[in-house]
Design a protein around this motif. Structure first.
Motif, PDB file in Angstrom:
ATOM      1  N   LEU A   1       0.743  -1.116  -0.014  1.00 32.70           N
ATOM      2  CA  LEU A   1      -0.085   0.061  -0.096  1.00 32.70           C
ATOM      3  C   LEU A   1       0.890   1.245   0.178  1.00 32.70           C
ATOM      4  CD1 LEU A   1      -2.683  -1.184   2.602  1.00 32.70           C
ATOM      5  CD2 LEU A   1      -2.946  -0.623   0.070  1.00 32.70           C
TER       6      LEU A   1
ATOM      7  N   GLY B   1      -9.216  -4.843   2.263  1.00 33.41           N
ATOM      8  CA  GLY B   1      -8.043  -4.501   1.507  1.00 33.41           C
ATOM      9  C   GLY B   1      -8.370  -3.624   0.016  1.00 33.41           C
TER      10      GLY B   1
ATOM     11  N   GLY C   1      -8.519  -0.373   0.903  1.00 33.98           N
ATOM     12  CA  GLY C   1      -7.080   0.197   1.186  1.00 33.98           C
ATOM     13  C   GLY C   1      -6.475   0.511  -0.271  1.00 33.98           C
TER      14      GLY C   1
ATOM     15  N   ALA D   1      -5.509   4.244  -1.492  1.00 34.06           N
ATOM     16  CA  ALA D   1      -3.979   4.823  -1.666  1.00 34.06           C
ATOM     17  C   ALA D   1      -4.155   5.426  -2.870  1.00 34.06           C
ATOM     18  CB  ALA D   1      -3.263   3.593  -1.459  1.00 34.06           C
TER      19      ALA D   1
ATOM     20  N   ILE E   1      -4.459  -0.979   6.345  1.00 33.11           N
ATOM     21  CA  ILE E   1      -4.982   0.045   5.350  1.00 33.11           C
ATOM     22  C   ILE E   1      -5.343   1.294   5.961  1.00 33.11           C
ATOM     23  CG2 ILE E   1      -5.928  -1.924   3.868  1.00 33.11           C
ATOM     24  CD1 ILE E   1      -8.771  -1.560   4.823  1.00 33.11           C
TER      25      ILE E   1
ATOM     26  N   TYR F   1      -4.355   4.896   5.110  1.00 33.90           N
ATOM     27  CA  TYR F   1      -4.765   5.464   3.610  1.00 33.90           C
ATOM     28  C   TYR F   1      -6.454   5.703   3.724  1.00 33.90           C
ATOM     29  CZ  TYR F   1      -0.258   3.529   3.204  1.00 33.90           C
ATOM     30  OH  TYR F   1       1.039   3.170   3.533  1.00 33.90           O
TER      31      TYR F   1
END
Length: 260
Positions: free
Chosen positions: A91, A112, A115, A119, A145, A148
């Protein structure tokens, strides 16, 4: 067949594609390593000016792969820490990619996957996409995560969605700042193309410098050092060849060299 594809078009637009549609583009340790390498590769390629992040199939990314989760259940603390650092590093590689990054969210993003969206610098999604930070429903937390996601949607929204694990719509994702734009499925590519044009119309090193500027200033108190740093950054850019070309083109009423 490779699970992570990289294609770079003649106009400098690189596309990183998660090619695991059969498992909703879920992560495992190999996918994480391959994504980390991909973000490093496109970031270092001087021919690349924009990076698109895509997933094949119905989902953008479902987060952790079930097989990977089963393995994690048997890991020691140290093994879990090493594994989590891999995800955190991936990430970070995406967040710190010097090229502008665009998440093309054609379907659901969970855990994720949220995430990854967070990002990226820009996120465009279809109106039917759904999202969830459902880690608490599995007895875990969205820790890797979190920098972000909190940066994208703010502390207040995270206090709800980190704690409830509930699903939310693309409209809600737009309202809280996760998506910059929500479109119908038939309008996704046009919206992405318009964003790419805007990025390509901008000076490439200035875009990278502007991205770094956000990271340098965000969430920091306005001290004398920050004021000085911002002044130094604009002074460097004005004095650069690109800065001189851009201002000269504006004054001459012509296109700068990077704009077709």
């Amino acid at each position: 067949m490779s699970e992570i594809l990289i294609e770079t078009a003649a106009n400098g637009v690189a596309t990183v594609t998660m090619n695991r549609g059969e498992v909703h583009n879920a992560f495992n340790e190999q996918v994480i390593a391959d994504l980390t390498a991909a973000f490093g590769k496109v970031g270092a390629d001087p021919a690349v000016r924009v990076v698109l992040l895509r997933g094949v199939g119905k989902s953008f990314s479902a987060g952790a792969d079930l097989g990977w989760m089963k393995k994690m259940a048997g890991y020691s603390h140290e093994e879990n820490l090493t594994d989590a650092m891999g995800l955190a590093g991936m990430l970070r590689a995406l967040d710190e990619c010097p090229k502008p990054t665009v998440a093309v969210v054609q379907g659901p993003a969970f855990g994720g996957g949220v995430g990854l969206v967070s990002a990226c610098d820009i996120a465009i999604g279809v109106e039917t996409a759904t999202f969830a930070l459902s880690e608490v429903r599995l007895g875990i937390i969205p820790a890797a995560i979190s920098p972000y996601v909190i940066g994208a949607i703010g502390e207040r929204a995270c206090r709800r969605y980190f704690l409830t694990g509930e699903r939310f719509s693309a409209a809600e994702a737009h309202r809280i700042g996760l998506l910059h734009e929500v479109v119908g499925a038939d309008g996704l590519e046009a919206a992405v193309a318009a964003t790419v044009k805007n990025l390509l119309d901008s000076a490439p090193t200035a875009v990278s410098a502007a991205k770094e500027l956000v990271r340098a200033v965000a969430r920091r108190p306005l001290t004398d050092a920050v004021v000085r740093d911002t002044a130094e950054r604009i002074a460097r850019q004005r004095a650069s060849a690109e800065g001189k070309e851009g201002i000269g083109a504006f004054l001459d009423k012509r296109n700068p060299s990077w704009r077709s």
